[in-house]
Design an enzyme around this catalytic site. Structure first.
Site, short mmCIF file in Angstrom:
data_model
loop_
_atom_site.label_atom_id
_atom_site.label_comp_id
_atom_site.label_asym_id
_atom_site.label_seq_id
_atom_site.Cartn_x
_atom_site.Cartn_y
_atom_site.Cartn_z
N CYS A 1 -13.93 55.61 76.68
CA CYS A 1 -13.99 56.94 77.27
C CYS A 1 -12.70 57.75 77.17
CB CYS A 1 -14.45 56.85 78.73
SG CYS A 1 -13.84 55.44 79.65
N TYR B 1 -25.63 58.05 74.68
CA TYR B 1 -24.49 58.95 74.93
C TYR B 1 -23.40 58.80 73.88
CZ TYR B 1 -21.80 55.08 77.01
OH TYR B 1 -21.12 53.90 77.21
N ILE B 2 -23.15 57.58 73.39
CA ILE B 2 -22.11 57.40 72.38
C ILE B 2 -22.49 58.12 71.10
CG2 ILE B 2 -20.88 55.71 70.96
CD1 ILE B 2 -21.20 53.71 73.24
N GLU C 1 -21.66 78.99 90.44
CA GLU C 1 -22.38 79.74 91.47
C GLU C 1 -23.89 79.67 91.27
OE1 GLU C 1 -22.15 84.10 91.48
OE2 GLU C 1 -21.28 83.99 89.47
N ASN D 1 -24.59 60.71 70.65
CA ASN D 1 -24.59 62.16 70.78
C ASN D 1 -23.18 62.73 70.96
OD1 ASN D 1 -27.43 63.54 70.94
ND2 ASN D 1 -27.67 61.54 71.91
N GLU D 2 -22.32 61.98 71.60
CA GLU D 2 -20.94 62.45 71.74
C GLU D 2 -20.23 62.49 70.40
OE1 GLU D 2 -20.06 61.10 76.37
OE2 GLU D 2 -19.59 59.71 74.73
N GLY E 1 -28.46 55.61 66.44
CA GLY E 1 -28.61 55.59 67.89
C GLY E 1 -28.82 56.98 68.44
N LYS F 1 -12.03 58.77 73.38
CA LYS F 1 -13.18 59.62 73.00
C LYS F 1 -13.09 60.98 73.65
CE LYS F 1 -16.74 59.13 75.31
NZ LYS F 1 -17.81 58.39 76.03
N CYS G 1 -12.66 51.17 78.15
CA CYS G 1 -12.45 52.56 78.55
C CYS G 1 -11.14 53.11 78.03
CB CYS G 1 -12.50 52.68 80.07
SG CYS G 1 -12.24 54.37 80.65
N HIS H 1 -17.96 83.96 92.85
CA HIS H 1 -18.30 84.83 91.74
C HIS H 1 -17.04 85.45 91.11
CE1 HIS H 1 -20.80 87.63 89.48
NE2 HIS H 1 -19.96 88.60 89.83
#
Length: 448
Positions: free
Chosen positions: A48, A178-179, A442, A181-182, A175, A51, A43, A437
């Site tokens: 993470c 998540y890795i 919301e 696509n990030e 792949g 990244k 991490c 708002h």
């Protein structure tokens, strides 16, 4: 009672190992932790944290463009990859120092060597020394998995991506989790042409189908190229140093960089766990019970090496529960229900609880509420990207079973909303809450 060198010996100084070490030491245990790489684990060092800093850096590409619609006279800006890279690595080094200090301040002995298990209570260090411990904790995390194909050595993984000398003009990312696509979003914003290659036609398996389809739609419109049903055949390195990536069902793909983001395997190879009768599953993960104990009574494991939930906050909780249970006389277990997760893509997505398909599979039916809208900022910026929020609700009890969203700041919003799902609140509780708002959040209390 047998006499050991340590009450607890931890192998791996990542998030789970560091938490377990310092809490056990705070309970009075004599603790040592061995780390063959750098303190902080995946991490902090190669995951993470760095990244997410790249994600922040990548967002400026759109923010600077949008600023013109808000009246700012922004000149054409050039991106300096070495500056961001070096600043990120400097921050990682600072955090590593904090982790080191945490161990020292809690009187945990840090041993910067590889350690292997030689028996139920025995560990051998790379330097040749053998030590004993009443309890051994395996917290070695996971390691990137690379497909077995000719030329795969020409690619890199997320371990090395933070150290690139220069940005690639063309990058192929293997792949669709998540890795992948990030980093697809990061490199696209930095100006690279991104091709994402996946052996199936499903991205982000496990996330709600509508949400992941929205990300695919947005990413495609932005110019990220997706190659589905594409298995790796071979990777060629050409005379000019570039690569030619050969996959099934598609033409060869020219690239300057190949990034493998095809999952992570539990990091147990060569640890000697068989010497203590520790059972591993078919993926190499340490098999543990609800109290993190392996099939050897004196050896435990937490974090990604167990392949339960590969998330840093989960590893931290597992490490803390382990230390409290064994050394603090406060037995407790980690609750794995309703764990929120996020993908820091462009835009980011997040979810907690059941997806629509999971709810229908378990209960036969469910109610679904959605809000499909453009963020106010996107409207003025003339950006046509739309956010999507989704509530999955039990048909009879009206309990909110899951929340899933994609859009600006989705992870930040979901963290608070996850409390409602964990608490078992009903849709009526959302309806009864006055909207804040104007905000994106919301929308969660305005769905009818």
């Amino acid at each position: 009672m047998p006499s050991y060198d340590y009450d607890l010996f931890v192998i791996g100084a990542g998030s789970g190992g560091v938490r377990a070490s310092r809490v056990a030491a705070a309970h009075g245990a004599k603790v040592a932790v061995a780390e063959e790489h750098r303190v902080g684990g995946t991490c902090v060092i190669r995951g993470c944290v760095p990244k997410k800093l790249l994600v922040y850096g990548a967002h400026f590409a759109e923010d600077l463009q949008d600023a013109k619609r808000f009246g700012w006279q922004v000149p054409d800006c050039l991106f300096d990859w070495p500056a961001l890279r070096d600043n990120v690595l400097s921050e990682v080094e600072r955090l590593e120092g904090i982790y080191n200090s945490t161990l020292v301040n809690n009187k945990v002995e840090l041993i910067p060597e590889r350690a292997t298990v030689t028996g139920p209570h025995e560990v051998k260090l790379a330097g040749g020394r053998t030590v004993t411990a009443g309890i051994i904790l395996i917290a070695t995390g996971a390691w990137p998995d690379v497909p077995d194909c000719p030329g795969s050595e020409h690619g890199i993984t997320s371990n090395e991506v933070f150290h690139l000398e220069a940005l690639p003009k063309r990058i192929v990312i293997a792949g669709a989790g998540y890795i992948a696509n990030e980093f697809a979003g990061i490199f696209h914003q930095f100006g690279s042409h991104v091709t994402l290659v996946n052996r199936t036609d499903v991205i982000l398996r496990g996330y709600d189908e509508q949400i992941r389809d929205r990300l695919l739609q947005i990413s495609t419109v932005k110019g990220i190229d997706f190659k589905f049903h594409a298995a790796f055949e071979k990777v060629e390195k050409l005379e000019d140093g570039s690569l030619m990536v050969h996959v099934t069902n598609h033409d060869p793909i020219p690239a300057d960089l190949l990034l493998f983001a095809t999952g992570r395997r539990p990091n147990t190879a060569g640890l000697g766990l068989e010497n203590a009768g520790v059972a591993l599953d078919d993926k190499g993960a340490v098999v543990v019970d609800a109290d993190n104990k392996s099939t050897c009574d004196s050896i435990y494991a937490v974090g990604d090496v167990t392949n339960r939930v590969q998330l840093t906050p989960v590893a931290i909780r597992e490490g803390h529960a382990f230390a409290d249970t064994l050394f603090g006389n406060k037995p407790r277990r980690v609750d794995y229900d309703c764990i929120p997760s996020a993908v820091f893509s462009h835009p980011p997505l997040a979810g907690v609880g059941m997806t629509e398909s999971q709810a229908r599979e378990k209960y036969g039916s469910c109610k679904v509420y959605t809000s499909d809208f453009r963020a106010m900022k996107n409207v003025l910026a003339d950006r046509h990207e739309r956010a999507l929020y989704k509530l999955v609700v039990h048909s009879e009890t009206e309990v909110v079973l899951g929340i899933h969203m994609i859009g600006p700041d989705a992870p930040e919003i979901l963290q608070a909303a996850a409390v409602a799902v964990k608490a078992g609140l009903t849709k009526q509780a959302f309806d009864d809450t006055v909207a804040l708002h104007p905000s994106m959040a919301e929308e969660l209390v305005l769905m009818r």
